[in-house]
Design an enzyme around this catalytic site. Structure first.
Site, PDB file in Angstrom:
ATOM      1  N   ARG A   1      73.414 -11.570  91.796  1.00 19.43           N
ATOM      2  CA  ARG A   1      72.337 -12.327  92.427  1.00 19.43           C
ATOM      3  C   ARG A   1      71.640 -13.195  91.367  1.00 19.43           C
ATOM      4  NH1 ARG A   1      66.555 -12.669  91.497  1.00 19.43           N
ATOM      5  NH2 ARG A   1      65.609 -13.372  93.417  1.00 19.43           N
ATOM      6  N   VAL A   2      71.509 -14.481  91.661  1.00 17.34           N
ATOM      7  CA  VAL A   2      70.805 -15.383  90.740  1.00 17.34           C
ATOM      8  C   VAL A   2      69.491 -15.785  91.386  1.00 17.34           C
ATOM      9  CG1 VAL A   2      70.879 -17.592  89.511  1.00 17.34           C
ATOM     10  CG2 VAL A   2      72.966 -16.239  89.769  1.00 17.34           C
ATOM     11  N   GLY A   3      68.419 -15.688  90.642  1.00 16.85           N
ATOM     12  CA  GLY A   3      67.111 -16.073  91.183  1.00 16.85           C
ATOM     13  C   GLY A   3      66.729 -17.485  90.788  1.00 16.85           C
ATOM     14  N   ASP A   4      65.488 -17.816  91.076  1.00 17.77           N
ATOM     15  CA  ASP A   4      65.024 -19.183  90.848  1.00 17.77           C
ATOM     16  C   ASP A   4      64.795 -19.512  89.376  1.00 17.77           C
ATOM     17  OD1 ASP A   4      62.889 -17.366  90.774  1.00 17.77           O
ATOM     18  OD2 ASP A   4      61.431 -18.891  91.368  1.00 17.77           O
TER      19      ASP A   4
ATOM     20  N   GLY B   1      62.472 -15.361  94.386  1.00 16.62           N
ATOM     21  CA  GLY B   1      63.185 -16.588  94.022  1.00 16.62           C
ATOM     22  C   GLY B   1      63.937 -17.225  95.167  1.00 16.62           C
TER      23      GLY B   1
ATOM     24  N   THR C   1      57.042 -17.686  89.877  1.00 13.84           N
ATOM     25  CA  THR C   1      57.472 -16.297  89.856  1.00 13.84           C
ATOM     26  C   THR C   1      57.453 -15.817  91.309  1.00 13.84           C
ATOM     27  OG1 THR C   1      55.258 -15.361  89.736  1.00 13.84           O
ATOM     28  CG2 THR C   1      56.317 -15.879  87.658  1.00 13.84           C
ATOM     29  N   GLY C   2      58.068 -14.659  91.510  1.00 14.20           N
ATOM     30  CA  GLY C   2      58.067 -14.108  92.863  1.00 14.20           C
ATOM     31  C   GLY C   2      59.444 -14.165  93.477  1.00 14.20           C
TER      32      GLY C   2
ATOM     33  N   THR D   1      58.398 -12.231  86.095  1.00 14.09           N
ATOM     34  CA  THR D   1      59.047 -13.311  85.340  1.00 14.09           C
ATOM     35  C   THR D   1      58.045 -13.789  84.314  1.00 14.09           C
ATOM     36  OG1 THR D   1      60.343 -14.047  87.249  1.00 14.09           O
ATOM     37  CG2 THR D   1      59.902 -15.704  85.607  1.00 14.09           C
TER      38      THR D   1
HETATM   39  N1  ASP Z   1      61.460 -15.189  90.453  1.00 17.10           N
HETATM   40  C1  ASP Z   1      62.260 -14.114  89.935  1.00 17.10           C
HETATM   41  C2  ASP Z   1      63.555 -14.051  90.653  1.00 17.10           C
HETATM   42  O1  ASP Z   1      63.591 -14.321  91.843  1.00 17.10           O
HETATM   43  C3  ASP Z   1      61.636 -12.783  89.989  1.00 17.10           C
HETATM   44  C4  ASP Z   1      60.154 -12.709  89.956  1.00 17.10           C
HETATM   45  O2  ASP Z   1      59.481 -13.530  89.401  1.00 17.10           O
HETATM   46  O3  ASP Z   1      59.598 -11.787  90.503  1.00 17.10           O
HETATM   47  O4  ASP Z   1      64.506 -13.667  90.037  1.00 17.10           O
END
Ligand code: ASP
Length: 315
Positions: A204-207, A230, A227-228, A176
């Site tokens: 799918r919706v992330g953070d 979500g 990031t990571g 991200t």
């Molecule tokens: N945080 C993002 C999500 O969950 C993806 C990411 O940063 O790796 O969509």
């Protein structure tokens, strides 16, 4: 007067100067954040954000983004964008011209068109190649036709192995862009944009699109972005928690560390990293995955510098 500055995740290294330049010329934190995020979204070699992002399981790129203005606490977000490469700019329009915060899918695309954003194909040859390779590897025993692939997915869901498979994905295949800026008036803005976890379930919706989870800004205390995986930061409202920790007296460093400890206490698989800035422009980062690196530039600097945050490994 605040010394205007801007920070961003690893993928902003080559573009952070764009935002810094805007701040140097007296521009707003919002303009600086949008322009910096746009530059990452436009880069086809960054396959975790914008144009060229890795698609979902059906081979379609779906983008999420959000922006928050710490002065007014207004925010805008979009999710599931399939035909526009700059979701952060659409999110900004949502914030500025609609009474809403989050638009998704078709409605978000329609809104983007009405606002004059040009449509484009998000899947590049490079990301299509990765998708094709995934299909070949993952469905060894089946041929590569699309229908069979869908059947395979159904089987996966039926057998409840989807969770296990997704958790493996979230360890590596994601990314991200996070950008936080404070301008000379002390206004803080946070912007987040992503193509989400590679090969995610469609829809799918992330953070990155969820205010409070992946993004939060409040001039009175500071701003934070994540990031990571979500799903974890959505469950804990991590970005807002970091800002709340600062509100309650923790330093920006302590707030980031506490937020990652909270993530670790979920005992789930998946890395999370955060970056944050307090109301005075102090910055930090923390992660449970690896030593977090982020980039920093203030308006007196010519080039960004690399900074390291704190690694809090899960037990
Ligand atoms: N945080 C993002 C999500 O969950 C993806 C990411 O940063 O790796 O969509």
């Amino acid at each position: 007067m605040t010394l205007a500055r801007i920070i961003g995740t690893r993928n902003t290294r080559g573009v952070l100067h764009i935002g810094a330049e805007i701040l140097r010329n007296g521009g707003s934190a919002i303009d600086a954040v949008e322009a910096t995020v746009n530059a990452v979204e436009d880069n086809p070699l960054d396959q975790t954000v914008g144009y060229g992002g890795i698609p979902n399981l059906l081979g379609e790129v779906e983008l999420d983004a959000s922006i928050m203005d710490g002065k007014t606490l207004k925010a805008g977000a979009v999710a599931g964008i399939k035909h526009h490469k700059n979701p952060i700019s659409i999110a900004r329009k949502v914030m500025e011209v609609t009474p809403h915060v989050l638009l998704i899918g078709e409605g978000a695309e329609l809104f983007a068109e009405v606002m004059g954003f040009k449509k484009c194909e998000l899947l590049t040859n490079r990301s299509r190649k990765i998708y094709d390779a995934f299909l070949r590897d993952a469905i060894q025993e089946l041929d590569e036709s699309f229908n069979r692939y869908k059947k395979y997915l159904e089987q996966y869901i039926k057998n409840y192995r989807l969770r296990e498979w997704y958790e493996k994905l979230t360890l590596k295949h994601h990314g991200t862009v996070n950008v936080i800026a404070i301008d000379s008036k002390g206004n803080i803005c946070v912007g987040v944009s992503t193509s989400g976890t590679a090969l995610k379930l469609p829809g799918r919706v992330g953070d990155s699109a969820i205010i409070g989870a992946g993004n939060y800004a409040d001039n009175r205390y500071g701003g934070a972005a994540c990031t990571g995986r979500g799903e974890l930061t959505i469950r804990l409202s991590t970005a807002k928690s970091i800002v709340n920790y600062m509100k309650n007296g923790l330093s920006v460093k302590e707030a980031c560390i506490q937020a990652i400890k909270d993530i670790n206490s979920l005992n789930e698989i998946g890395g999370v990293s955060c970056i944050a800035m307090d109301k005075n422009g102090n910055t930090w980062a923390a992660s449970n995955r690896r030593i977090p690196i982020y980039y920093y530039m203030d308006i007196e600097m010519k080039k960004p510098i690399e900074l390291k945050g704190t690694l809090i490994q899960a037990k």
